[in-house]
Scaffold this motif. Structure first.
Motif, PDB file in Angstrom:
ATOM      1  N   LEU A  80     -10.764   1.517   8.472  1.00 48.74           N
ATOM      2  CA  LEU A  80      -9.388   1.889   8.119  1.00 48.74           C
ATOM      3  C   LEU A  80      -8.403   1.465   9.193  1.00 48.74           C
ATOM      4  O   LEU A  80      -7.272   1.078   8.890  1.00 48.74           O
ATOM      5  N   ARG A  81      -8.812   1.516  10.465  1.00 46.35           N
ATOM      6  CA  ARG A  81      -7.907   1.078  11.546  1.00 46.35           C
ATOM      7  C   ARG A  81      -7.655  -0.425  11.486  1.00 46.35           C
ATOM      8  O   ARG A  81      -6.564  -0.888  11.810  1.00 46.35           O
ATOM      9  N   SER A  82      -8.653  -1.200  11.067  1.00 44.85           N
ATOM     10  CA  SER A  82      -8.488  -2.651  11.025  1.00 44.85           C
ATOM     11  C   SER A  82      -7.820  -3.130   9.730  1.00 44.85           C
ATOM     12  O   SER A  82      -7.390  -4.279   9.644  1.00 44.85           O
ATOM     13  N   LEU A  83      -7.710  -2.275   8.751  1.00 43.11           N
ATOM     14  CA  LEU A  83      -7.161  -2.663   7.450  1.00 43.11           C
ATOM     15  C   LEU A  83      -5.733  -3.212   7.522  1.00 43.11           C
ATOM     16  O   LEU A  83      -5.459  -4.269   6.936  1.00 43.11           O
ATOM     17  N   PRO A  84      -4.790  -2.587   8.220  1.00 46.10           N
ATOM     18  CA  PRO A  84      -3.431  -3.156   8.270  1.00 46.10           C
ATOM     19  C   PRO A  84      -3.402  -4.585   8.821  1.00 46.10           C
ATOM     20  O   PRO A  84      -2.691  -5.442   8.304  1.00 46.10           O
ATOM     21  N   ARG A  85      -4.204  -4.847   9.858  1.00 43.27           N
ATOM     22  CA  ARG A  85      -4.249  -6.205  10.431  1.00 43.27           C
ATOM     23  C   ARG A  85      -4.779  -7.198   9.403  1.00 43.27           C
ATOM     24  O   ARG A  85      -4.239  -8.291   9.232  1.00 43.27           O
TER      25      ARG A  85
END
Length: 143
Positions: free
Chosen positions: A81-86
């Motif tokens: 989830l933390r890497s999803l925006p990138r």
């Protein structure tokens, strides 16, 4: 306006004979032994139901494995989830080039090739339908 009720809806002709009305389902008088009792779409629907029931049985049999896999994936979920925006920003930046590639490929499409692919898809769809009808007939056949 009356609602048809199915095979019991019969109409009397001028000669006094009874004929099945438009709502009648199943083989009519004098039909051959190979006539189906119900219309093919109903058998196809029964076939779909049989396929769904089979898949549910498989899913239930694999429930422990699925649960274990879910637990493994749940452990990595916060990082994902933390890497999803990138990843979404990268995908959004690449969309114009993807669109350009699709436009280029669309211009190169051969109409004969499309026609062959449609015919192949139609044949496959007919085969699947026939298979579902056959499966449905077996599913509703008295044991």
């Amino acid at each position: 306006m009356s609602t048809p009720t199915g095979p019991a809806d019969n109409e009397q002709t001028e000669t006094g004979n009874t004929q099945a009305g438009p709502a009648a389902i199943g083989p009519g008088p004098g039909s051959g032994a190979d006539s189906k009792q119900w219309p093919e779409p109903l058998y196809a629907l029964a076939g779909v139901g049989d396929v769904v029931a089979e898949q549910i049985r498989k899913l239930a049999a694999n429930a422990p494995e699925i649960s274990e896999r879910f637990q493994r994936n749940a452990a990595t979920l916060p990082e994902d989830l933390r890497s999803l925006p990138r990843e979404l920003r990268t995908l959004a930046a690449d969309l114009p080039s993807y669109a350009a590639d699709l436009q280029s490929k669309a211009r190169e499409v051969n109409s004969e090739s499309v026609k062959r692919n449609v015919e192949t898809a139609q044949t496959r769809a007919q085969d699947v339908y026939r298979t579902l009808v056959e499966r449905g007939e077996q599913a509703v056949k008295p044991q």
